[in-house]
Design an enzyme around this catalytic site. Structure first.
Site, PDB file in Angstrom:
ATOM      1  N   ARG A  97      -7.624  42.869 -35.380  1.00  0.00           N
ATOM      2  CA  ARG A  97      -7.966  42.300 -34.061  1.00  0.00           C
ATOM      3  C   ARG A  97      -8.948  43.226 -33.342  1.00  0.00           C
ATOM      4  O   ARG A  97      -9.898  42.763 -32.716  1.00  0.00           O
ATOM      5  CB  ARG A  97      -6.684  42.108 -33.259  1.00  0.00           C
ATOM      6  CG  ARG A  97      -6.854  41.482 -31.877  1.00  0.00           C
ATOM      7  CD  ARG A  97      -5.476  41.096 -31.354  1.00  0.00           C
ATOM      8  NE  ARG A  97      -5.456  40.894 -29.916  1.00  0.00           N
ATOM      9  CZ  ARG A  97      -5.756  39.730 -29.318  1.00  0.00           C
ATOM     10  NH1 ARG A  97      -6.128  38.700 -30.043  1.00  0.00           N
ATOM     11  NH2 ARG A  97      -5.676  39.617 -28.008  1.00  0.00           N
ATOM     12  N   LYS A 144      -0.190  35.472 -26.170  1.00  0.00           N
ATOM     13  CA  LYS A 144       0.503  36.345 -25.229  1.00  0.00           C
ATOM     14  C   LYS A 144       0.749  35.591 -23.928  1.00  0.00           C
ATOM     15  O   LYS A 144      -0.147  34.925 -23.390  1.00  0.00           O
ATOM     16  CB  LYS A 144      -0.348  37.584 -24.972  1.00  0.00           C
ATOM     17  CG  LYS A 144       0.372  38.674 -24.195  1.00  0.00           C
ATOM     18  CD  LYS A 144      -0.488  39.922 -24.138  1.00  0.00           C
ATOM     19  CE  LYS A 144       0.229  41.033 -23.392  1.00  0.00           C
ATOM     20  NZ  LYS A 144      -0.601  42.267 -23.338  1.00  0.00           N
ATOM     21  N   TYR A 180     -10.047  46.809 -23.166  1.00  0.00           N
ATOM     22  CA  TYR A 180      -9.801  46.711 -24.606  1.00  0.00           C
ATOM     23  C   TYR A 180     -11.024  47.188 -25.380  1.00  0.00           C
ATOM     24  O   TYR A 180     -10.922  48.009 -26.302  1.00  0.00           O
ATOM     25  CB  TYR A 180      -9.484  45.250 -24.925  1.00  0.00           C
ATOM     26  CG  TYR A 180      -8.861  44.977 -26.270  1.00  0.00           C
ATOM     27  CD1 TYR A 180      -7.481  45.061 -26.437  1.00  0.00           C
ATOM     28  CD2 TYR A 180      -9.641  44.596 -27.350  1.00  0.00           C
ATOM     29  CE1 TYR A 180      -6.901  44.771 -27.659  1.00  0.00           C
ATOM     30  CE2 TYR A 180      -9.067  44.305 -28.577  1.00  0.00           C
ATOM     31  CZ  TYR A 180      -7.683  44.398 -28.729  1.00  0.00           C
ATOM     32  OH  TYR A 180      -7.116  44.116 -29.945  1.00  0.00           O
ATOM     33  N   HIS A 230      -2.943  45.350 -36.727  1.00  0.00           N
ATOM     34  CA  HIS A 230      -3.555  45.054 -35.430  1.00  0.00           C
ATOM     35  C   HIS A 230      -4.994  45.555 -35.363  1.00  0.00           C
ATOM     36  O   HIS A 230      -5.768  45.112 -34.512  1.00  0.00           O
ATOM     37  CB  HIS A 230      -2.729  45.670 -34.306  1.00  0.00           C
ATOM     38  CG  HIS A 230      -3.034  45.089 -32.957  1.00  0.00           C
ATOM     39  ND1 HIS A 230      -2.849  43.756 -32.662  1.00  0.00           N
ATOM     40  CD2 HIS A 230      -3.530  45.658 -31.829  1.00  0.00           C
ATOM     41  CE1 HIS A 230      -3.193  43.523 -31.409  1.00  0.00           C
ATOM     42  NE2 HIS A 230      -3.624  44.659 -30.885  1.00  0.00           N
ATOM     43  N   ARG A 235      -3.335  38.179 -33.224  1.00  0.00           N
ATOM     44  CA  ARG A 235      -2.213  39.104 -33.291  1.00  0.00           C
ATOM     45  C   ARG A 235      -1.370  38.738 -34.516  1.00  0.00           C
ATOM     46  O   ARG A 235      -1.414  37.595 -34.978  1.00  0.00           O
ATOM     47  CB  ARG A 235      -1.358  39.007 -32.025  1.00  0.00           C
ATOM     48  CG  ARG A 235      -2.104  39.315 -30.726  1.00  0.00           C
ATOM     49  CD  ARG A 235      -1.214  39.054 -29.514  1.00  0.00           C
ATOM     50  NE  ARG A 235      -1.880  39.416 -28.265  1.00  0.00           N
ATOM     51  CZ  ARG A 235      -2.605  38.578 -27.515  1.00  0.00           C
ATOM     52  NH1 ARG A 235      -2.752  37.316 -27.922  1.00  0.00           N
ATOM     53  NH2 ARG A 235      -3.165  38.974 -26.402  1.00  0.00           N
ATOM     54  N   HIS A 259      -7.059  36.946 -23.790  1.00  0.00           N
ATOM     55  CA  HIS A 259      -6.700  37.882 -22.733  1.00  0.00           C
ATOM     56  C   HIS A 259      -6.578  37.143 -21.402  1.00  0.00           C
ATOM     57  O   HIS A 259      -7.303  36.181 -21.147  1.00  0.00           O
ATOM     58  CB  HIS A 259      -7.755  38.979 -22.594  1.00  0.00           C
ATOM     59  CG  HIS A 259      -7.681  40.009 -23.666  1.00  0.00           C
ATOM     60  ND1 HIS A 259      -8.734  40.865 -23.973  1.00  0.00           N
ATOM     61  CD2 HIS A 259      -6.682  40.345 -24.524  1.00  0.00           C
ATOM     62  CE1 HIS A 259      -8.371  41.665 -24.941  1.00  0.00           C
ATOM     63  NE2 HIS A 259      -7.143  41.369 -25.308  1.00  0.00           N
TER      64      HIS A 259
END
Length: 230
Positions: A179, A107, A211, A176, A82, A202
């Site tokens: 990614r 995240k 995704y 992004h 990210r 994730h």
């Protein structure tokens, strides 16, 4: 070493008008590039030629800026980071001996080692050498201003928008997408979804599956669209 003109990157992703707040970043919340409004827009897949045009495009006003920005794009693409994760990297987080880069706060605040290939580490060298020549603190952020200060995510957003405008691209351009491209390339190469989940950081395999399905939607449309009757 893989030359910069040999790198093919898909640059596309949702763009939201506002950036994340300092509070959101401190709590590890998604930034504007990953927010709910952005998820309403399907990611676009760029051709090799389009990706190459962006990589070779006007990445800054001078060679120093272009060198840094190319290196930043390489890391986001080849390690699947990210924007916030890439900008948070410190020099000690570059770990070619371990096969990747150390993400301090992914995240949800979770750290991880994101794999990255040796050629991409080599592609970083022009910027790392320039960074050292400028006398920038070796303990500071990898991607910084020429005085050693942190580069803001808003700068990266604006850079991508300028690229789209100056190159006359009709597709959305956002960092992004690097990614997205990383995940899509791994999937196309036959990498197990569980490993892709770990690489991207994730929280669950279900998140990775959604995704990848979202990223691959446009490819499926392109295949069906090209079908003939005969």
């Amino acid at each position: 070493m893989v030359g910069m003109t040999q790198l093919a990157i898909d640059f596309s992703a949702p763009v939201r008008p506002r950036g994340s707040s300092a509070k959101d970043r401190a709590l590890g919340r998604p930034s504007s590039i990953e927010g709910k409004a952005g998820r309403d827009l399907p990611p676009e897949v760029y051709t090799r030629d389009e990706g190459q045009r962006l990589l070779d495009g006007p990445l800054g006003r001078n060679e120093k800026t272009r060198t840094r920005n190319r290196a930043l794009l390489v890391v986001m693409w080849r390690a699947g980071l990210r924007v916030s994760e890439a900008l948070d990297l410190r020099m000690e987080d570059l770990r070619p001996g371990d096969g990747g880069v150390w993400v301090r706060r992914g995240k949800g605040g979770k750290p991880r080692l994101a794999g990255m290939d040796p050629e991409s580490f080599e592609a970083l060298q022009p910027w790392l050498e320039l960074r050292a020549e400028l006398g920038i603190d070796p303990g500071g952020p990898v991607f910084c201003t020429f005085t050693g200060r942190e580069v803001q995510s808003s700068y990266v957003r604006h850079m991508c928008r300028r690229l789209r405008s100056k190159l006359g691209l009709s597709k959305r351009v956002h960092a992004h997408a690097l990614r997205h491209t990383h995940a899509h390339e791994l999937f196309r190469e036959g990498v197990a979804e569980k490993l892709i989940q770990v690489q991207l950081g994730h929280a669950s395999l279900e998140s990775t599956d959604k995704y990848l399905r979202r990223i691959g939607a446009n490819e499926a449309v392109a295949v069906v669209r090209a079908r003939g009757w005969g």
